[in-house]
Design a protein around this motif. Structure first.
Motif, mmCIF file in Angstrom:
data_model
loop_
_atom_site.group_PDB
_atom_site.id
_atom_site.type_symbol
_atom_site.label_atom_id
_atom_site.label_comp_id
_atom_site.label_asym_id
_atom_site.label_seq_id
_atom_site.Cartn_x
_atom_site.Cartn_y
_atom_site.Cartn_z
ATOM 1 N N ALA A 43 0.823 -1.218 0.000
ATOM 2 C CA ALA A 43 0.000 0.000 0.000
ATOM 3 C C ALA A 43 0.850 1.257 0.000
ATOM 4 N N GLY A 44 2.162 1.093 0.131
ATOM 5 C CA GLY A 44 3.041 2.254 0.164
ATOM 6 C C GLY A 44 3.077 2.937 1.513
ATOM 7 N N ILE A 45 2.611 2.242 2.546
ATOM 8 C CA ILE A 45 2.556 2.850 3.863
ATOM 9 C C ILE A 45 3.816 2.566 4.667
ATOM 10 N N PRO A 69 -6.659 0.431 0.139
ATOM 11 C CA PRO A 69 -6.340 -0.467 1.248
ATOM 12 C C PRO A 69 -7.538 -0.593 2.199
ATOM 13 N N LEU A 85 -9.807 11.013 1.910
ATOM 14 C CA LEU A 85 -8.472 10.455 2.132
ATOM 15 C C LEU A 85 -8.084 9.465 1.041
ATOM 16 N N GLN A 86 -9.103 8.909 0.386
ATOM 17 C CA GLN A 86 -8.809 7.975 -0.702
ATOM 18 C C GLN A 86 -8.636 8.702 -2.025
ATOM 19 N N ARG A 111 -0.679 9.864 -4.096
ATOM 20 C CA ARG A 111 0.257 9.053 -3.320
ATOM 21 C C ARG A 111 1.400 9.906 -2.793
ATOM 22 N N PHE A 116 -3.905 5.064 4.814
ATOM 23 C CA PHE A 116 -4.019 5.763 3.541
ATOM 24 C C PHE A 116 -2.676 6.341 3.141
ATOM 25 N N ASN A 117 -2.412 6.315 1.857
ATOM 26 C CA ASN A 117 -1.085 6.704 1.400
ATOM 27 C C ASN A 117 -0.997 8.161 0.953
ATOM 28 N N LEU A 118 -1.725 9.052 1.634
ATOM 29 C CA LEU A 118 -1.613 10.489 1.355
ATOM 30 C C LEU A 118 -0.300 11.028 1.874
#
Lengths: 241, 265
Positions: A70-72, A88, A112-113, B2, B104-106
Motif C-alpha cells: 500500500a506504500g505505507i 487499502p 483520504l482515498q 500518493r 491511507f497513502n496520502l
C-alpha cells in the motif's frame, strides 16, 4: 506479458523495537537500535487480473507485506513498484472520527482515498445502500460495532473502483451475510481485471476467491503458486503442528 | 494522491490537498466541542473571561492605563496561545492521525496543515474578541488591521514551521512536547505579554526581550493593531530572520525523519 501491477525485489522490512531513548542513542551515535525483521527479502510479481491470497500464522508478516504494497511502510531495503490506484482496507476502528456520524466518516474516508467532494456526493447513496447501515449512518460511530466499521470501510473503499484492492483480515468481524455480499462485490471488481491481494485465516474463503496463494512464515515465502496446491500444503503443515 | 517520499514535493502536494485538511480541521473543532452546550462558542467565552479578568487586575497591579494595557494584554495572549499550540498541540499531529497514516497513502504533511488550521481558527476567534475590546475602547482602526495582516501571515508561516518540527520529532522523542511546554511557560513570563516591553527596558533588562524571537513575531501584529502604524524595520528583520532560520532547521531535521516516520507511530 504486460508489466506487472505489483513488483517486489528483495524487500526487507525491519521494525525498530526501541523507545525514544534508544532512538536518541542512535542519533548520538552510540550503537544501533534493536530491530525485528518482519520481511526477509521477498521477491515476487503480481499481474493484472490475479487474485492472490496470503496465508500464514500470526506474526508471519502478512499485514506487514500488505502495508508495504500500500506504500505505507517503506522497505528497509529492496525495490517495490506498484502501478495503479490502490485501495487499502486495514485496521478497522482506527482511522475513524468517533464523535462524527457514519455519513461524515464516509466523507472523510472518501477524501483520504482521493475522491473529490462532488464524487463523494454522487456516490454517497450507493455507498450508504451497500453498507446496509440505514439509520445508523446518522449516529456517531462510537456507537458502532466492529462489523459496522467494516461495512463503512469496505463500501467506501470499493466505491473508488480501485485497480489494486488490498484487504487485511477484513472478514473476521463481519457477519455471514456481509461476507457473502462483499465477496460478491470483490468478484465483480476482479471481473474488471483488477488485482486483489488479501490475507485471511479463512482458508475456504481464500480458496473460493483466489487463483494464487502465497504462504508466509516468519517473513519468508514458503510457497507461492496455485491456490489449491499451496493451501493443501499449508493445511498439511498446520495439522502436523 | 500518493506520497512520493520526497519531503519537499510531498509538503507542497499536501498543501494542494486543502480540501482534505480543511475538512478534517473543521471536523476536529466540531468534535472537540461535541455534546457540550456552548460548543464552538467556548473558545470566545473562555478567552473573553480571561481577558476581562486578568486585564483589569494586572492594569491595577502595574498601575497601567487600562485603555492601552488591556488591548496589549489580550492581543499578546491570543497570539501567544497560537504560538504555544503550534508547538505543543501540533506535536501530536501524526500520532493522533496514526490510524490514517497507517491506512491511507496520502502525503502525511496533510495532517500538519490540519492541525495548524484548527489552531488558526481558534486564533481568529480570539482575535475577534480582541477587536471587540479595541472597538469598545475606541482604539480599533481600519489601518491598524490592514497593517497587521503581514504580521499575521508571517505568524502563520512560523506556526506551520513550529508544527512541522514538533510533529516530526515527537513520534521519535515523546518527551518533546512536555519539554517545549515547560520552556514555553517560562518564556511566557519573560516575553512582554503580561507587562509592556519598556518595563523590562527601564530595569536594564532590555536584552531579555531583544533576543526573544517571539517578541518580534508578537510585535509584528501588536504594533499595527494598537498604534495603527507599520512595525519598525528592526521588528521586521528580527521576525523574518527567525522564520527563515527556523525554516532551514525544519528542512534539515524533518526531511531526515520523514521516510521512516510511520515506524515511530
Amino acid at each position: 506479458m504486460s508489466e506487472p501491477v505489483i513488483e517486489l525485489k528483495d524487500v526487507v522490512v525491519d521494525y525498530p523495537l526501541e523507545n525514544s531513548l534508544g532512538i536518541a542513542r542512535k542519533l548520538l551515535r552510540r550503537g544501533s537500535i534493536r530491530k525485528k525483521r518482519a520481511l526477509r527479502g521477498l521477491t515476487f510479481s503480481i499481474h493484472d487480473g490475479e487474485r492472490v491470497g496470503i496465508v500464514g500464522h500470526n506474526g508471519a508478516g502478512k499485514s506487514t507485506l500488505l502495508r508495504v504494497l500500500a506504500g505505507i511502510l517503506p522497505p528497509s531495503s529492496g525495490q517495490l513498484a506498484v502501478r495503479g490506484a490502490v485501495a487499502p482496507l486495514f485496521e478497522f476502528a482506527t482511522g475513524f472520527e468517533m464523535e462524527l456520524t457514519g455519513y461524515e466518516n464516509i466523507r472523510i474516508r472518501g477524501l483520504l482515498q482521493g475522491l473529490s467532494s462532488q464524487q463523494i456526493k454522487d456516490r454517497m447513496p450507493e455507498i450508504a445502500e451497500f453498507s446496509e447501515l440505514g439509520e445508523a449512518l446518522s449516529q456517531p460511530v462510537r456507537t458502532y460495532s466492529s462489523g459496522m466499521f467494516i461495512r463503512i470501510a469496505f463500501s467506501t473503499a470499493t466505491s473508488i473502483d480501485p485497480e489494486v484492492l488490498l484487504i487485511d483480515e477484513a472478514f473476521g468481524a463481519g457477519d455471514q451475510h456481509f461476507s457473502v455480499k462483499s465477496a460478491k462485490r470483490m468478484r465483480e471488481l476482479m471481473a474488471k481485471g483488477r488485482v486483489l491481494v488479501f490475507t485471511s485465516h479463512n482458508l475456504d474463503l481464500v480458496k473460493s476467491l483466489c487463483t494464487r496463494v502465497i504462504w508466509l512464515r516468519e517473513g519468508n515465502i514458503v510457497m507461492d503458486g496455485h491456490a489449491d496446491e499451496v493451501l493443501e500444503q499449508y493445511r498439511i503443515s498446520e495439522s502436523v503442528i | 494522491m500518493r506520497q512520493t517520499g520526497n519531503f519537499a514535493i510531498d509538503s507542497y502536494q499536501a498543501l494542494k490537498l486543502w480540501r482534505v485538511w480543511s475538512h478534517l480541521a473543521f471536523n476536529d473543532l466540531r468534535g472537540r466541542f461535541a455534546r457540550s452546550m456552548l460548543g464552538f462558542a467556548w473558545i470566545l467565552v473562555s478567552f473573553a473571561i480571561w481577558a476581562a479578568g486578568v486585564g483589569l487586575i494586572y492594569a491595577q497591579l502595574f498601575q497601567l492605563d487600562t485603555k492601552t494595557f488591556v488591548p496589549f494584554l489580550t492581543i499578546g495572549f491570543a497570539l501567544w496561545g497560537f504560538i504555544s499550540s503550534s508547538f505543543v498541540e501540533s506535536s501530536g499531529a501524526f500520532i493522533n492521525a496514526a490510524g490514517y497514516v497507517k491506512q491511507f497513502n496520502l502525503p502525511k504533511q496533510t495532517y500538519i496543515y490540519r492541525s495548524v488550521l484548527s489552531q488558526a481558527i481558534t486564533l481568529s476567534m480570539s482575535l475577534v474578541v480582541c477587536f471587540i475590546i479595541l472597538a469598545i475602547l475606541g482604539a480599533l482602526t481600519f489601518q491598524g488591521v490592514v497593517f497587521a495582516i503581514p504580521g499575521v501571515l508571517l505568524l502563520i508561516v512560523a506556526a506551520v514551521l513550529h508544527a512541522f518540527l514538533s510533529a516530526y520529532i515527537t513520534p521519535y522523542l515523546r518527551d518533546f512536547p512536555h519539554a517545549m511546554s515547560s520552556l514555553l511557560n517560562v518564556l511566557f513570563f519573560v516575553t512582554p505579554i503580561i507587562f509592556p516591553a519598556d518595563m523590562l527596558a527601564k530595569k536594564g533588562l532590555g536584552h531579555v526581550y531583544q533576543y526573544n524571537p517571539f517578541y518580534y513575531l508578537l510585535e509584528m501584529v501588536r504594533e499595527p493593531l494598537l498604534h495603527g502604524t507599520m512595525p519598525d524595520a528592526s521588528i521586521w528583520t528580527g521576525a523574518i530572520a527567525y522564520v527563515v532560520g527556523f525554516g532551514i532547521l525544519v528542512l534539515l531535521v524533518c526531511r531526515h525523519l520523514d521516510k521512516r516516520l510511520v515506524y515511530a507511530l
